[in-house]
Design an enzyme around this catalytic site. Sequence first.
Site, PDB file in Angstrom:
ATOM      1  N   LEU A  64      -0.145  41.403  40.593  1.00 42.07           N
ATOM      2  CA  LEU A  64      -0.691  40.452  41.571  1.00 42.07           C
ATOM      3  C   LEU A  64      -0.562  40.978  42.999  1.00 42.07           C
ATOM      4  O   LEU A  64      -1.106  40.396  43.931  1.00 42.07           O
ATOM      5  CB  LEU A  64      -0.005  39.091  41.430  1.00 42.07           C
ATOM      6  CG  LEU A  64      -0.218  38.400  40.075  1.00 42.07           C
ATOM      7  CD1 LEU A  64       0.489  37.058  40.032  1.00 42.07           C
ATOM      8  CD2 LEU A  64      -1.701  38.231  39.764  1.00 42.07           C
ATOM      9  N   ARG A  65       0.176  42.089  43.158  1.00 46.10           N
ATOM     10  CA  ARG A  65       0.240  42.848  44.425  1.00 46.10           C
ATOM     11  C   ARG A  65       0.896  42.126  45.589  1.00 46.10           C
ATOM     12  O   ARG A  65       0.884  42.649  46.703  1.00 46.10           O
ATOM     13  CB  ARG A  65      -1.163  43.292  44.856  1.00 46.10           C
ATOM     14  CG  ARG A  65      -1.938  44.082  43.806  1.00 46.10           C
ATOM     15  CD  ARG A  65      -1.300  45.393  43.480  1.00 46.10           C
ATOM     16  NE  ARG A  65      -2.174  46.232  42.668  1.00 46.10           N
ATOM     17  CZ  ARG A  65      -1.742  47.149  41.816  1.00 46.10           C
ATOM     18  NH1 ARG A  65      -0.443  47.368  41.686  1.00 46.10           N
ATOM     19  NH2 ARG A  65      -2.578  47.873  41.116  1.00 46.10           N
ATOM     20  N   HIS A 180       7.090  51.540  30.229  1.00 44.07           N
ATOM     21  CA  HIS A 180       5.913  52.323  30.617  1.00 44.07           C
ATOM     22  C   HIS A 180       6.212  53.742  30.146  1.00 44.07           C
ATOM     23  O   HIS A 180       7.043  54.433  30.725  1.00 44.07           O
ATOM     24  CB  HIS A 180       5.743  52.255  32.139  1.00 44.07           C
ATOM     25  CG  HIS A 180       4.727  53.215  32.689  1.00 44.07           C
ATOM     26  ND1 HIS A 180       3.526  52.801  33.194  1.00 44.07           N
ATOM     27  CD2 HIS A 180       4.729  54.562  32.826  1.00 44.07           C
ATOM     28  CE1 HIS A 180       2.836  53.849  33.623  1.00 44.07           C
ATOM     29  NE2 HIS A 180       3.547  54.938  33.411  1.00 44.07           N
ATOM     30  N   HIS A 233       0.742  48.887  27.287  1.00 41.54           N
ATOM     31  CA  HIS A 233      -0.501  49.676  27.390  1.00 41.54           C
ATOM     32  C   HIS A 233      -0.514  50.940  26.525  1.00 41.54           C
ATOM     33  O   HIS A 233      -0.738  52.045  27.007  1.00 41.54           O
ATOM     34  CB  HIS A 233      -0.904  49.963  28.839  1.00 41.54           C
ATOM     35  CG  HIS A 233       0.137  50.545  29.756  1.00 41.54           C
ATOM     36  ND1 HIS A 233       0.923  51.603  29.402  1.00 41.54           N
ATOM     37  CD2 HIS A 233       0.484  50.217  31.029  1.00 41.54           C
ATOM     38  CE1 HIS A 233       1.711  51.907  30.419  1.00 41.54           C
ATOM     39  NE2 HIS A 233       1.476  51.079  31.415  1.00 41.54           N
ATOM     40  N   ASP A 306      -3.249  44.504  31.920  1.00 40.15           N
ATOM     41  CA  ASP A 306      -2.852  45.478  32.942  1.00 40.15           C
ATOM     42  C   ASP A 306      -3.782  45.355  34.156  1.00 40.15           C
ATOM     43  O   ASP A 306      -4.204  46.365  34.740  1.00 40.15           O
ATOM     44  CB  ASP A 306      -2.843  46.906  32.390  1.00 40.15           C
ATOM     45  CG  ASP A 306      -2.108  47.875  33.323  1.00 40.15           C
ATOM     46  OD1 ASP A 306      -1.599  47.426  34.373  1.00 40.15           O
ATOM     47  OD2 ASP A 306      -2.039  49.074  33.002  1.00 40.15           O
TER      48      ASP A 306
END
Lengths: 430, 305
Positions: A64-65, A180, A233, A306
């Site tokens: 969402l930055r 990740h 991911h 993502d």
Amino acid sequence: MILIKNAQLVNSIHDKAEKVDILIVDDKIEKIGKNIEENPDKMIIIDASGKYVMPSFTDIHCHLREPGFEYKEDIKSGSRSAVAGGFTTICCMPNTNPPIDNRAMVAYIKYRAREVSPIEVLPVGAITKGLSGEELAEIGFMKEEGAIAISDDGKCVMNANIMRNALLYSKDFSIPVISHCEDTNLSEGGQINLGHVSTITGLRGIPREAESIIVARDILLAKETKAHLHITHVSTKESVRLIKMAKEWGVNVTADTCPHYISLTEEEVLGFNTNAKVNPPLRTQEDVEALIEGLKEGVIDCISTDHAPHHKDEKNVEFNLAASGTIGFETAFSVLFTYLVEKNGFELGKVVELLNQNPRKVIGLPPNVIREGQKANLVIVDLKKKWEVREENIVSKSKNSVFLGKLLTSYVETVIYNGKILKKDGVLNC
Amino acid sequence: MKHLLGLRELSKEDIIKILNLAKDMKTILKSETKKTPHLQGYSVVTLFYENSTRTRTSFELAAKFMSANTTSISVQTSSVQKGESLLDTVKTLEALKTDVLIVRHSFSGVPHFIAKNCSFSVINAGDGMNEHPTQALLDMFTIRERLGTIEKLKIAIIGDILHSRVARSNIWGLSKFDNQITVFGPQTLIPPYIENFAEVASSLEEAVSGKDVVIDLRIQLERQKRGFITSKQEYYKFYGLNEGIMRYISGSTLIMHPGPVNRGVEISSEVMQLPNSTIDEQVTNGIAVRMAVLYLCTRKEGIYR
């Protein structure tokens, strides 16, 4: 009061879609049945003839930055974008500035979300302080404050000992560790998948082993520590194989992949299309097929978007300098329907599970189902509608979709969260 | 839009058109005045983000011989040093009425990026590991001049295939003419799936034996630090064109190299001086080819309409 008329209801793969009316009173589903009496003076009536109603979606991996990069996206704009795609619970990653690596930051995100977001925003805390991969963040405090998982997403915890400790420590707080997976020694300088297209374009390649080596490492660490590892991911067939093996071993591992990895290949990069620059990179048709098979078999538990918004100025640059990532909320369901249901024969109920029950299970949330007495969190979808992804129709602040120009089938028309209509007939109301 | 971005997308007919025109341009080079009015009134800018002597000078001379107004931007003293983005540099050059931009950059795809964002012609003078189209065109020109054809030949490309834009452009260009292409180099420098486009030889002897043309590539010595090669000495022994390997190469085989040469690493001085070595000739032919490309990129009837 809201009355949805004549909708085909799909909760999960076990449900046979049946035509019903759904009555919503306040924030709850009051009644599900045939021919519920209409009262146009007291209720909003939505005619869903020919459409499908299903529980609204949950995304366990988005960006969402906010704070720090509000020019790309913020909690409000990101939430609206999520609503446009049918998501009403979203988990935001901690690679903000400052990062979400302490209880105050978790509290801040929760506070901001309550203030500006029409939906549920759940923060993911960092594994390590400053996402540096060196020192564990205060995982207990962050959990206490409302973090639902920990992750250094965007970066791999390269130090195996730190990762092992993170897994061990997380057990005390029953919080999943989202990994990740990227061996940065192997991926260093890489721009796209190492393979046919990197050879053609001269763009430096990232070998698939950069991902699968860390998948293997983390599986072994999770096996030893018995902690809950979630691999996010997933993009390669080798990773799918390793996760399958781990599940057969009884390792507490779950995994997700994203809509772009089950639909597109490295070929999208040809012509130096920076919107197709994502991390991990788009792989090959073989990988796409392995991921779809993994979803079919339940090796890959769920789908995450993502959603990674970037400003135009970060994409309209030299390919090497372009930021990695694609937005994903608004196309997720349609991509899954187009590529899994239409092209690969998935049942619609399976897609609903991949976007709702399964991701909720990973982060320990109760299932969201359309049943009498439950909260009214649902979407109405037109499965026949075909639409082209175009910049001008994107709700997110950023327009960096890898699906721009692609024709998709199915469209999330209406979204109701806790009895509130947030999107109706394609128009946002939040 | 009229660009030369690479040879992969260029048709066989377009390549022949360039080579035929380059032949005419070479006659101008041989004349005393070396001047034609073909680019009179055109503004040609070279923008090199990497050091280069031969390619840059070759392009500049080509433009000057055709009466263009040429400007050379040195990145070391330009606004790039103030942090100006490439996009802004492109917009500035547009405002400065540039007609043709000749660009070299260490990133693959930069000429494509510029072409998408400007109204002038863009000529790729080498982008990262992607393409160096005019080098491949001048190689093809030299081959045709020496052997009378660029079709159905046996061609070996030796060295760092992975990082070489020259190798890629040559493979894409030469493949369009039914040539049999073989590559060879250390396994660390052979890119994946290259076998879809060329045979991969298992030894240097096998690679060069019976070939009409051997194109030797420049090796960048910093590759040693990144683990691609072990030492200059070992490279020379196993992958270099030295007297020993000449036993496998016939007297009529063309020996080519894009330069600048690392003597005693990729190739020995003795081999460079053989009559079938075309290294100096390639440099001269480069000007003729670039004149042809500049001409075609500025014509309405040009290849890139």
